[in-house]
Structure formats: structure tokens, C-alpha cells
Design an enzyme around this catalytic site. Structure first.
Site, PDB file in Angstrom:
ATOM      1  N   ASP A 237      -8.088  -5.572  -6.258  1.00  0.00           N
ATOM      2  CA  ASP A 237      -7.780  -4.449  -5.368  1.00  0.00           C
ATOM      3  C   ASP A 237      -8.060  -3.120  -6.064  1.00  0.00           C
ATOM      4  OD1 ASP A 237      -6.759  -2.711  -3.488  1.00  0.00           O
ATOM      5  OD2 ASP A 237      -4.658  -3.204  -3.887  1.00  0.00           O
TER       6      ASP A 237
ATOM      7  N   SER B 119       0.844  -1.196   0.000  1.00  0.00           N
ATOM      8  CA  SER B 119       0.000   0.000   0.000  1.00  0.00           C
ATOM      9  C   SER B 119       0.886   1.256   0.000  1.00  0.00           C
ATOM     10  CB  SER B 119      -0.922  -0.055   1.216  1.00  0.00           C
ATOM     11  OG  SER B 119      -1.987   0.840   1.092  1.00  0.00           O
TER      12      SER B 119
ATOM     13  N   HIS C  70      -6.090  -6.466  -1.753  1.00  0.00           N
ATOM     14  CA  HIS C  70      -4.994  -5.555  -1.367  1.00  0.00           C
ATOM     15  C   HIS C  70      -3.811  -6.352  -0.798  1.00  0.00           C
ATOM     16  CE1 HIS C  70      -3.664  -1.491  -0.990  1.00  0.00           C
ATOM     17  NE2 HIS C  70      -3.674  -1.439   0.327  1.00  0.00           N
TER      18      HIS C  70
END
Lengths: 490, 490
Positions: free
Chosen positions: B428, B176, B453
Site C-alpha cells: 500500500d 485510511s 490498502h
């Protein structure tokens, strides 16, 4: 004090006391209306200003300042032109512009627009006007990282606003600290410049990446080559000065012999005299060009040979030896013959931003220097970081961070980068901290045996040795390669 | 307000109100005395603290703070080991440590020491203790550049102090925002890390590098795949909420139907409810893992399929439709069945530093987002930079600089870098701003069709689809290649 003076060589003479106000927002054309002969400055360019964030790396200080830059687009070709971008260093950008004839000389061949960007805190590009140097708070944004960010944002602006420039390959070019910036710019912003020519860039003159004595040993070698017994004369001069200055009468004699504007009063003045002489020899090594030139001072061709003519006999009695040393120094300070006396408090380099470089040396640009009187012709002096740090704190309320530059720019571990030419003159003392061996097939070292400080960046001259012509040809060859390769991408 | 909420997805729930004091200077061992089963946190590590400059890029602020990092060296081999370095993102580092099982799983194969470095301003790594978030002056050093510099200096420290670590190749790993940091770290400090695994790193979710609608259209696709008419049900739910909430009686009904802890009083509360629902669907898309997991919330396998079971008929009358929507949302918030009521002011993501990410979104991390209700299942909302900037100024006295991240990290023009793996799960929503096609043969894109994710960074699980096993194998393959290549240098 001496530690700081050692670092002077990259910059001097303060232009800040003048209290420059913020530059005008409108642009104007340079004085010359037509193309100038290559050797005669000023060249023709337009002066422009661009609004830059004072702090690229924080959001609390959100103000802007006007960065000056110069543009010359006489040779620019919209359809397949390139941009040569001078990464300005510690001084007024017009001076670098007029002393980087190489860019003017190759503009036509590369269909290049020339851009000379002034480094923040120098010349007219003062983030807080005449308060820029008032304290450490105002000086806080004087760093190489901020300067590189200025360059990146400025180039982005040029690409967005100049018709035809959007996909034009940009090459960074710089000399000395400007050469360091050019190399680092390519390392950190490879998306902005396709390559960099870093001339006489001592990117390794940090921490223990090279021996601290290398700089002064190269100066010494230059004087060894300059004339028989020349370096020995200088080596012996320090003892002679020390002996003679030990009496009041001797101080008087010395002041007179060196035609000093202010007579020597005490040992501190003597230390200043010696530092001033050291700086003279250093500067001569830097500008030991093969033809008559006026870079730091108006000087004859191969000035070290000229000064060494006065210093052939190191065994002379003290006073005779020092009279010769004076004659030698006088070549540097008074080649024109106009000076009535010599001023040891006046630095030997002009046009450069002394105050700014002092601050930079006290923060990021910590370049350890030392002498031993054995491998060099200077009085022995160790590198003393602690004392240096104390001086910096006294002067600026900041402390140097000697390991930061290697940490942020990679020190010797830079092989994953590409498209950088490191050119060095073998005569240049700064070559000791430079890259003089190829690192990869796109991190190229070019060494110019007869070259002093970035000789290759100077305008072509009938007196140029073959080695610098070859160096320039090779530089153009690589630049064309980078340009060609970037074209295939678009 | 809505513009900010859109950005919440990368971080939430404030841990700062607790008023953490400066962390202890001594290190201590984690609670577990022996190796844990792979799926069960906590893993065994030591907690350490390192003194970092608060400001790497200026010299006026010369203080330091204690950066927390975690070290696990059970698999470390002094003679030919590597270091896997997690570039911490917006939250408590112990949480990332316990949720990055991949690093623990591959440590033995790579003879790797694991290091998890906390991002400044999060967890315990607060530059000014409990004053860190007090105003824009104290927040000034919360930037990605400062965080990267922290990482570089920390690694240098580890290499200097850990026996055998000096020449150990270091690989950056992050997910991320941490993945963005890992990629940028390799770009800016290639001398520090030999390569980077950037998992689910939306490095192109800036300016106009990708369409602003891509994020929400991926969320919508996930729900389209999650069950028949599922996305249509959600699309229709907004109108149903608007219609019902138009009367006081309707507000009462809605509050009751959604089991809200605080009843809806006005249209602003309704807007919050809708934003909270949007965030719920977004988070479900992010954590749509193929097995039972507890990343943001405890959830069943393929949670979107589970919630979609409640939303099969988009044509139902408003109240029936919304009762179904509640059942769906309740899966996310109350899978354990323990919640007595749902709290729309409580964010759906835990453990992350809401305040910090808010500030970062208002300065550097400006990620344009928009919806149109046609290509996605959300109410149409344009990206409005001006309104966003006003909100940021109101909240923090800072203004966003949307073009800075592309300027400093290169935007789409990153091909001159090397050794970065960009992995993305096709499910994602952040993959829309990620690198999903190879750029060069050393800037590799890995796409995991069944991945949400950064699924690849999670501990191996019997429920893992084949695609993530292949992705991880490929990641290890490249990491070994980087390690091998770096060995030849020493």
C-alpha cells in the site's frame, strides 16, 4: 442572577471596560533590573508577544492576534534545562506570574526557564482588541480548547526559536482554572508537555461528578474550624437580614450598619448584599492562608480565625448579630483601614477577568453549585440549570453545554493518562471538585491539610506549614522524575 | 492543479451536486431481511440519525444536524458485549459498512455490536443540507476535530440509551483517513474507546515526518514487482506522450489510442491525461488485492500483475508503447468491458466525497507528495506548498495549515498513548506515511507483506494470503485483551 454570582468565586472585576487596545508588537523588559527578593513582586521577566490563530479549529476565520507571554530565563541551562510553563487562566498574566512564587523558587533546582502564557481574551491577549467582548460572534473563540491549542503552538514556537530548547522537557503548571488547563493540557497534548502540576484544579466540579453542595459545605467547615459558633452566626445572619430588611427603617439601619456606599432601596438590593456577603465568606475560605498575604485582598494570617473572632455568639438579637457580621466582613474589605464605605457592587476579587469568566461559565465551565442550609451555613438554593441557561442567553446569546467538559476531558474516567499531580488544600472549597485520591501511580493526588486555594504555588514563606513544604518537595520530586525520564528518550 | 490531483488518491467523485436534503429523522431497517453471506453486501443493519451540534468548539453557532449511523446488533450480548465503532471517513457510510467485512466477521467472537458512524459533510450527514459546500463559512465545521467530537458524543448517547451498553468497552476501527481518525480518537478520547485499530492510516504523511517521495516510490515498487520492465514502461510512457502530443496529429492519435470520450485539444488536456494515468497506477497499487474484488473498481486478482502483462517492453517505439499502456489502463477502467470510451475527467475512485476531501486537503490534511523520476516511475514534480496554498485560496478562500495536524495529534511523538494497532499492507503506498514499527508494547505495528490498502479490514476470502489471516488474528487478540482489561475496571 444568584446562580451566576455563585460562580464568581473563580474570577471577578472586569478589566475590559477600560477598552484595551491591541498590545504592542515589540517586547520590553520588566521594570526590575535585578533579581527580586523572593517574597517581593515583581519578579524579573521579559514580556513577549506571539502571533496566534484566532481560530485553531476552523479555517474561515484566518486572522491572528498577539498573545502575551512572560519569560524568565535567569536559571535556564541550555545543555540540560527544563521549561516550566504556566498555563494562564482568567486574568492578567503578570498577576499570575507574581503570585506563583513556587515556580520562581524551584527554577534554579530544575535549571528551568519560566514561561507564563496569557489566556486568550484576558489581560492584553484580546483576539479582537476592544471588540473582543462586543458580542457572541467575537466571543466565539473563548474556550479552553482554543487556549490549550494556543499553549501548544506557543511551546512549539519556543522550542523552534530558543537555542537549546528543542528537546527541553516542558512541564505545565497552573492553579485553579489554570490548574484545570494544566491537567487537560497534559491529557490532550502529552507530546508537548511531559507532565503537569494541577494545583487546586476542580476538574470534577461539573455535571453530577461531585455533589453540587460540596463547595459550600467546605466553606462552612472552614468557618466551623475558624472559631466557636462562627458558622452558626453566619447561618443565623441571613434570617436576621431578612427580618430587618422587611421595613424601610430596617433597610436604612442595615445600610448604615454595613457602611454601604449606596443605601439599600429594595429587596433586590438586599439579595445583592447577601450574595456579596456569601462571596466574602467563600473568598475568605479560598485565601485562608497561614500568613499575612495579599492575594485577592490584603489580609492577616489565618483570616477566617480573625473574622470569626467577631462572630462567637449566634444567639444574639438580630441587630447585634449583624453588627458583628459587619465587623467580620470589614476584615476582608478593609483590613488596611482605608475604605470609607463598602461597595456591594464591587467584587471581592481583583485582577481577574470577570466578563470573560462569566462567558466561560455560561458556555463550557458550567459548575453546578447548591446550598441547603443544613450541611452548610448558607440560605438554601438549588442548582437550576434552566434558569441559568436563560440568564446566559439573555446576557450573551449563548447557552451552556453542561456535559461538554466531561465529554471532552473524560470526567472521572481519566486513568489512561499519566504524569499529572493534582494538589489540593483541604481548606480550599474547590478541593471538593478536585482529585484528592491517587488514580494511578502517575496520576498523583497531594492533599495539604492546612492549605487553602493553591497554597503550594505561592512563594515559600516562613509561615508555611510543614504540610505544604512536604507537598512542594513531592511535586519537585515528580517533576524531576518526568524530566529525567524524558532525557532518556533523546 | 497537479498538486491537488496528487491528493485525490484518498477520495473522489462528488456526491454533493445531487443536492441532498436533510435526512429523515426516523430510522428504518436495511433492505435485507436475513443475514447475508459474508462476501455479499449489503449486510443487515439499521440506519439511525443523531442530533449533533454543528460546532462543538464554539457557542455562537448553536444549531444541530442529523448525523447518520448504522447499527448491527445481531451478535451483541447485553451482559458482556463490546462495541466495534467504525470512525467513518470521506464518503457515504453505507459504502464503508459494506466494505469492512472484518468487523462483520469478528462480531460474533467479540459479542459485538457494530456501529458505523458517518463523517460530517459526507453521505447524508450534511450540517447545512445542500448548502453545506456553498462557501468557506458553511464548510468551516469540516475538520477532523469536529468529526472526533461527533464520534465521542454519539458513543456517549449510545451508552446512555442502549440497555446494557453503559459499561460496554468500545473499540474504534477505521481504514485510511478513517484509520487516522480511529488512532486520533483513541489519543484524544481514551475515556471513550479502550483501543483503536487504525488500518492503513498514514498519520505521518504530514510536513516532513516522512520523505515526500515515499508514496510514489512504493507505487513504483509495486509495479516493479508486478512484472518485468513494467515500471520502466510507465516511466518511458510520459516522454512518449510528451513527444506524440507535440503535434495536432499526435493529439488526435493519442485520443484515439486511449479511446478517450473527449479528444485532447491542447497541452492542458494532455496534463490531465497524464494525471489521470498517474492516478490509475496509484489506485491500482492501493487495490492490488490477491483476489477478484470491487473496491474502487471491479478488478481481477492481483490487478497489477494483470496490467503489467501489457507492459513488458519499455523500449518499444512511442506509439506501440502507448498502445500497451492503454491496454493496461483499460484493465482498470473497463474490466467489465462495458465502457465505450474512457473519460479522463471522471475520477478513478467512486463512492467517495471528492469535494469534501478537496477541502480537507486544503485545510488540515496537507500531505506533501513529490516525485523525481529516479526513485519512482513518474515525471518529476516537487512539493510546492506555496502554489498549493494559492490554489486552495482560489478554490475555497481558505489556506492550508500544514503544521497543524502534527501539532494537534503529536506527529512522531505519540509514545505516551496506548492501545492502538497500526496495520499496514507493505504494497500500500499509504504505508509510507504509516506506523510500521512498534512504538511501545501497546502501540503495535502490524505489517502485511502481501497487503494493499487495508486488506485486513476486508471480509475474509479464500484468496487471502496467510499474512493477512495472521494480522487479523493478532488484531482480534489485542482487541480481546483491551476488552478483558476494561472489564476488570467495572
Amino acid at each position: 442572577m444568584p446562580a451566576l454570582l455563585l460562580l464568581l468565586s473563580l474570577g471577578s472585576v472586569c478589566c475590559l471596560q477600560r477598552g484595551l487596545s491591541a498590545p504592542p508588537l515589540t517586547s520590553h523588559r520588566g521594570p526590575a533590573g535585578r533579581a527580586q527578593p523572593r517574597s517581593a513582586a515583581p519578579y524579573q521577566y521579559r514580556t513577549r508577544y506571539f502571533s496566534q490563530k484566532i481560530d485553531h479549529f476552523g479555517f474561515d476565520e484566518d486572522h491572528t492576534f498577539q498573545q502575551r507571554y512572560l519569560v524568565a530565563d535567569q536559571q535556564w541551562r541550555k545543555d540540560n534545562g527544563s521549561i516550566l510553563f504556566y498555563t494562564g487562566n482568567e486574568g492578567d498574566i503578570t498577576w499570575f506570574c507574581n503570585n506563583t512564587g513556587f515556580m520562581w523558587d524551584v527554577a534554579e533546582e530544575l535549571n528551568a526557564m519560566l514561561v507564563f502564557a496569557e489566556h486568550r481574551y484576558y489581560g492584553e491577549s484580546l483576539p479582537f482588541g476592544n471588540k473582543s467582548y462586543s458580542d457572541s460572534k467575537h466571543l466565539n473563540y473563548l474556550t479552553s480548547e482554543q487556549a490549550l491549542a494556543d499553549f501548544a503552538i506557543l511551546i512549539q514556537h519556543l522550542k523552534e526559536t530558543i537555542p537549546g530548547a528543542r528537546n527541553a522537557p516542558v512541564i505545565a503548571i497552573g492553579g485553579s482554572y489554570g490548574g484545570m488547563l494544566a491537567a487537560w493540557f497534559r491529557m490532550k497534548y502529552p507530546h508537548v508537555v511531559v507532565g503537569a502540576l494541577a494545583a487546586s484544579a476542580p476538574i470534577w466540579q461539573f455535571e453530577d461528578l461531585v455533589p453540587c453542595g460540596v463547595f459550600y459545605s467546605i466553606v462552612t467547615n472552614d468557618f466551623k474550624k475558624g472559631g466557636q459558633c462562627c458558622s452558626e452566626s453566619i447561618l443565623n445572619s441571613w434570617g436576621a437580614i431578612n427580618r430587618i430588611s422587611s421595613t424601610d427603617e430596617g433597610l436604612k439601619w442595615l445600610s448604615h450598619a454595613f457602611h454601604l456606599c449606596s443605601p439599600l432601596k429594595n429587596q433586590q438590593d438586599v439579595a445583592v448584599l447577601k450574595a456579596w456577603l456569601s462571596e466574602t465568606w467563600v473568598n475568605l475560605a479560598m485565601v485562608n492562608y497561614p500568613y499575612k498575604a495579599d492575594f485577592l485582598q490584603p489580609l492577616p494570617a489565618w483570616p477566617i480565625q480573625v473574622v470569626c473572632k467577631f462572630m462567637k455568639n449566634p444567639k444574639l438579637p438580630d441587630k447585634l448579630l449583624l453588627q458583628n457580621v459587619f465587623q467580620a466582613a470589614n476584615v476582608y474589605y478593609n483590613y488596611s483601614g482605608a475604605a470609607l464605605c463598602l461597595n456591594t457592587s464591587e467584587s471581592a476579587t481583583r485582577n481577574l477577568g470577570l466578563m470573560g469568566w462569566y462567558y466561560q461559565a455560561c458556555t463550557e465551565m458550567v459548575m453546578p453549585m447548591c446550598t441547603d442550609g443544613v450541611n452548610d451555613m448558607f440560605e438554601p438554593r438549588k442548582w437550576n440549570l434552566h434558569a441559568f441557561s436563560e440568564e446566559c442567553f439573555k446576557m450573551w446569546k449563548v447557552r451552556p453545554r453542561p456535559s461538554w467538559i466531561p465529554s471532552v476531558y473524560g470526567g472521572k474516567n481519566i486513568s489512561s493518562h499519566s504524569n499529572i499531580i493534582f494538589s489540593n488544600g483541604r481548606l480550599d472549597p474547590w478541593s471538593g471538585g478536585g482529585v484528592t485520591l491517587n488514580i494511578t501511580d502517575s496520576l498523583i493526588a497531594i492533599v495539604i491539610p492546612e492549605g487553602a486555594h493553591h497554597l503550594d504555588l505561592r512563594a515559600s514563606n516562613p509561615g508555611d506549614p510543614k504540610s505544604v513544604l512536604q507537598a512542594r518537595a513531592l511535586e519537585v520530586h515528580y517533576m524531576k522524575q518526568w524530566i529525567e525520564k524524558s532525557r532518556h528518550k533523546h
